[in-house]
Design an enzyme around this catalytic site. Structure first.
Site, mmCIF file in Angstrom:
data_model
loop_
_atom_site.group_PDB
_atom_site.id
_atom_site.type_symbol
_atom_site.label_atom_id
_atom_site.label_comp_id
_atom_site.label_asym_id
_atom_site.label_seq_id
_atom_site.Cartn_x
_atom_site.Cartn_y
_atom_site.Cartn_z
ATOM 1 N N GLU A 229 27.496 40.139 -28.109
ATOM 2 C CA GLU A 229 27.578 38.699 -27.824
ATOM 3 C C GLU A 229 27.903 37.959 -29.110
ATOM 4 O OE1 GLU A 229 24.163 36.827 -26.127
ATOM 5 O OE2 GLU A 229 23.929 38.278 -24.502
ATOM 6 N N GLU B 232 26.958 27.474 -18.048
ATOM 7 C CA GLU B 232 26.025 27.854 -16.980
ATOM 8 C C GLU B 232 24.929 26.795 -16.857
ATOM 9 O OE1 GLU B 232 25.190 32.312 -17.056
ATOM 10 O OE2 GLU B 232 26.211 32.033 -18.982
ATOM 11 N N LYS C 205 20.843 27.631 -16.875
ATOM 12 C CA LYS C 205 20.176 28.364 -17.953
ATOM 13 C C LYS C 205 19.033 27.535 -18.520
ATOM 14 C CE LYS C 205 21.764 31.473 -20.441
ATOM 15 N NZ LYS C 205 22.344 32.306 -21.511
ATOM 16 N N GLU D 158 22.244 26.196 -24.569
ATOM 17 C CA GLU D 158 22.328 27.380 -23.712
ATOM 18 C C GLU D 158 23.236 27.165 -22.505
ATOM 19 O OE1 GLU D 158 21.154 30.517 -23.892
ATOM 20 O OE2 GLU D 158 20.475 30.114 -25.932
#
Length: 427
Positions: free
Chosen positions: A301, A355, A358, A364
């Site tokens: 990541e 997203e 999250k 995030e």
């Protein structure tokens, strides 16, 4: 009576032109055999040969993407396949084994790494039967049409504070691998486990990095097993997180691949002009200190948030665009790091989408290269499923020169044939 004079028998003379023809024929024949032999060797060199056990590889090229789905407004998997193919992103990593995703990826040509989530690790570690059941439910039915190339067991478990999970991780990894071996899939599907920066005790300068003592008791046997089966070390690398934790002492340009003085590592006599490579080499240094200098590091990541809370320094659209654009250029140079120049650096970018569900800080929710509607979050050369105010694509993967390893073999073979054909025509 006069005797007949004996005449000396003469060998019929051979015309010079015939001798010349014979010589030229022999020469051409020998040259043809030699060239055919060279062509044969070129063909051999055009294809890879494995010495010893075959090792599965989950990565083609250098660039991949993390396809997270903690959201209620992102496109369906079928549309995601269209998006990824348009972007020419072949390597995709997900955080579960959702069957709708596995089905959508069927016959797409995309290569998928799936995951056993942390909440399932203890169950998988209990017995090889549990691992086999999981594979028969989530892997075997989808092969070979869905190209499942890797399985990650857990995510950022070591250094996370859950002793029970840490103790279960090695058993789960072994059970999954042994079950793959029983199914004769161990040379097709790689098994590994991603780690966070929390596994390191110190990472500055890069050469001083080692695994922390409380992690090493679990890490050492995992590394030993990975070494025996040829698995790489997966690590999550986030210059953004490092920068936002200490913006007063870290140059943002160093974190963004922009012009800066960089840092000098006196022990290795190496200079680093970006934090990304420094963090990767810190992982290499830790592996070397632990006795695994030959193990490859793959970035599982990395990314930069385009928005965040007021306390999250550096979270902006411009910084996210700069980091991801420069990172993409860096990866497509297909080179190694200062400490490991011969090991081509590979990375999965985090993440495909923003997203909205999250948890944690606002950042995030804002790591996506694409918005929830499929449009691009900012312009780094991709085209979305729909137009975006961020602008149109101006840099395609083809322009940068993204090619799979198989294409390199084809090019080598074609070059050999073309060269030999040219020689034939001139003889």
């Amino acid at each position: 009576m006069a005797k007949k004079r004996k005449t000396k028998r003469q060998t019929p003379s051979v015309p010079v032109s015939l001798l010349s023809f014979h010589f030229n024929y022999c020469q051409t024949f020998m040259m043809t055999r030699l060239l055919l032999l060279l062509l044969f060797y070129c063909c051999l060199l055009s294809f890879p040969f494995h010495h010893g056990p075959v090792i599965a590889e989950a990565f083609t090229g250098t660039y991949g993407i993390n396809y997270g789905r903690i959201a209620d407004n992102i496109p369906p998997p079928e549309s995601v396949v269209t998006l990824l193919k348009a972007a020419k992103i072949k390597n995709v990593k997900i955080y579960d084994s959702d069957h709708s995703v596995l089905t959508a990826f069927k016959d797409s040509g995309l290569e998928l790494t799936i995951a056993i989530p942390n909440e399932n690790v203890k169950d998988i570690s209990a017995s090889e039967t549990r691992a086999m059941d999981w594979l028969k439910e989530n892997v075997q039915p989808f092969l070979p049409n869905t190209k499942i190339r890797g399985i990650t067991v857990g995510n950022e478990i070591l250094g996370g504070g859950d002793q029970g999970l840490s103790e279960a991780l090695l058993g789960a990894i072994k059970n999954v691998y042994n079950s793959l071996k029983t199914l004769q899939l161990e040379d097709q599907i790689l098994v590994t486990s991603p780690h966070s920066q929390a596994v390191f005790g110190n990472s500055y300068p890069p050469s001083s990095c080692t695994f922390s003592e409380n992690v090493m008791v679990y890490m050492k046997p995992i590394l030993e097993f990975f070494s025996s089966i040829g698995s790489p070390f997966y690590v999550n690398v986030y210059p953004f997180i490092a920068y936002k934790s200490d913006p007063e002492h870290i140059d943002v340009n160093y974190a963004l691949f922009k012009s800066n003085p960089g840092i000098y590592d006196a022990k290795t006599n190496l200079h680093y002009d970006n934090m990304f490579e420094a963090q990767v080499d810190a992982a290499y240094a830790a592996l070397e200190a632990a006795g695994y200098s030959d193990m490859e590091v793959v970035v599982s990541e990395t990314g930069w948030a385009s928005a965040g809370d007021a306390s999250e320094a550096g979270a902006s659209v411009e910084n996210a665009r700069t980091y991801n654009f420069n990172l993409k250029k860096r990866l497509f140079k297909r080179k190694g790091t200062p400490l490991r120049p011969k090991k081509v650096l590979k990375a999965y970018i985090f993440a495909l989408f923003n997203e909205n569900l999250k948890w944690g800080p606002l950042s995030e929710k804002h790591y996506g290269l694409f918005n929830a509607d499929g449009s691009i979050s900012y312009n780094i050369g991709f085209t979305g499923l729909r137009p975006s105010s961020a602008g149109s694509s101006f840099l395609s993967f083809k322009d940068i020169g993204a090619e799979g390893r198989s294409m390199a073999y084809v090019k080598t073979l074609v070059s050999c044939i073309a060269l030999l054909s040219a020689v034939f025509l001139t003889t």
